[in-house]
Design a protein around this motif. Structure first.
Motif, PDB file in Angstrom:
ATOM      1  N   GLU A   1      -3.032   6.533   3.128  1.00  0.00           N
ATOM      2  CA  GLU A   1      -4.266   6.618   3.799  1.00  0.00           C
ATOM      3  C   GLU A   1      -4.387   6.268   5.261  1.00  0.00           C
ATOM      4  O   GLU A   1      -4.833   6.855   6.159  1.00  0.00           O
ATOM      5  CB  GLU A   1      -5.458   5.829   2.811  1.00  0.00           C
TER       6      GLU A   1
ATOM      7  N   ASP B   1       0.717  -1.252   0.133  1.00  0.00           N
ATOM      8  CA  ASP B   1      -0.060   0.020  -0.021  1.00  0.00           C
ATOM      9  C   ASP B   1       0.917   1.294   0.055  1.00  0.00           C
ATOM     10  O   ASP B   1       1.510   1.300   1.155  1.00  0.00           O
ATOM     11  CB  ASP B   1      -0.748   0.028   1.314  1.00  0.00           C
TER      12      ASP B   1
ATOM     13  N   SER C   1      -0.722   4.371  -0.685  1.00  0.00           N
ATOM     14  CA  SER C   1      -1.647   5.465  -0.673  1.00  0.00           C
ATOM     15  C   SER C   1      -1.329   6.420   0.375  1.00  0.00           C
ATOM     16  O   SER C   1      -1.882   7.488   0.150  1.00  0.00           O
ATOM     17  CB  SER C   1      -3.237   4.901  -0.663  1.00  0.00           C
TER      18      SER C   1
END
Length: 328
Positions: free
Chosen positions: A105, A101, A103
């Motif tokens: 986020e 990941d 991202s």
């Protein structure tokens, strides 16, 4: 090893990461499902037991506000790219990436999950092995390293580019990067930075012999090798890979710097003959680069003691000595 580059996360964040990677039905409950793996020097790594009992490892890159060495920028992307190359184009055993990941986020940095490897870390168990057992493992490491080095690149330099057809320009640029890192933070390397530059320039002709870019790990130490029942079962930590001269690999370091052990078994497994005069000069340069990194990184890691610095500084002197420089 304690380092400010280790980007530790809260329990809730770790659970959210697990859910994103494996789904809500595999998120662990209760206590005792996570332990930090403490022997790494750069990324934080957690051993996590999922709800169904499967064990995985989570690696998290340093936080973006933490200053790292120039060559370490984007290290996790390098590792993911190297793992894909090795998994698809060699037989060298490497971890499977379950989920990655980028991202930002759930966390302020890149992270990825891989299965936990149930094996011994060769760097940890090495002292308990017989000479024959150690040599057998190091021969296997040498053979694996040769297969890694069999992968050709289109240019020297970082996996993601930009590349350069000249290994001399790439390597001297790598040394300049670490010197500038040291100067920026005022690191005492025991030598004038310009003396180091001059030493490199005096011997840089030896680099012109290298004309074919090969994938190199540069960090394939015993501590990045997992073993079980006499076999190497996994090679881990690939974030320092680039296209360069295979002779820069860690396994060759002992040929010129005795503090790094005997390279005979590694070279036998690799199938490398005795070094030529020009290769010895290149190895001296590569040893110098390694010792510069080991001294300068101690400031960037924020080490709470001087153990690594105190060990590396005399060996930096030794590396300079192999290239004809002595203290006056």
């Amino acid at each position: 090893m304690e380092s400010i580059t280790k980007n530790r996360q809260s329990r809730d964040t770790l659970l959210a990461m697990v859910e994103r990677a494996y789904g809500a039905d595999r998120v662990p409950t209760g206590d005792g499902w996570v332990d930090e793996l403490g022997h790494g020097w750069f990324n934080v790594a957690y051993r996590i037991r999922l709800r169904d009992g499967a064990e995985v490892v989570l690696k998290i890159a340093p936080a973006p506000q933490v200053e790292v060495l120039t060559y370490e920028r984007g290290a996790m992307s390098i590792e993911l790219a190297t793992l894909e190359l090795l998994r698809t184009r060699t037989s060298v055993p490497v971890p499977v990436v379950d989920f990655a990941d980028r991202s930002r986020e759930l966390c302020d940095a890149d992270y990825f999950f891989m299965p936990y490897v149930d094996a011994d870390n060769l760097g940890i168990v090495l002292a308990s092995l017989s000479a024959a057992e150690r040599d057998a493992y190091m021969e296997q490491v040498g053979a694996a390293n040769r297969e890694i080095n069999s992968l050709r690149g289109t240019a020297f330099g970082p996996l993601a580019g930009p590349g350069d057809p000249s290994w001399r320009r790439v390597f001297t640029g790598m040394v300049e990067d670490i010197l500038r890192d040291g100067e920026r933070r005022g690191v005492d390397i025991g030598w004038s930075y310009d003396t180091v530059r001059a030493t490199l320039a005096e011997h840089a002709d030896s680099l012109d012999e290298v004309t074919e870019p090969r994938l190199v790990e540069w960090d394939l130490w015993e501590s990045n090798v997992m073993v079980r029942d006499g076999k190497v079962v996994c090679v881990i930590d690939h974030e320092r890979a680039f296209y360069g001269d295979p002779l820069i690999e860690a396994g060759f370091t002992g040929t010129q710097l005795a503090a790094f052990g005997d390279s005979t078994a590694f070279m036998r497994g690799y199938g490398h003959a005795e070094l030529t005069a020009t290769q010895r000069v290149r190895r001296d340069l590569y040893g110098l680069y390694l010792m510069l990194v080991m001294v300068i990184e101690t400031v960037y890691r924020g080490h709470t003691d001087t153990k690594q610095y105190d060990w590396a500084r005399p060996h930096l002197d030794a590396a300079m000595g192999t290239l004809g420089r002595t203290r006056r």
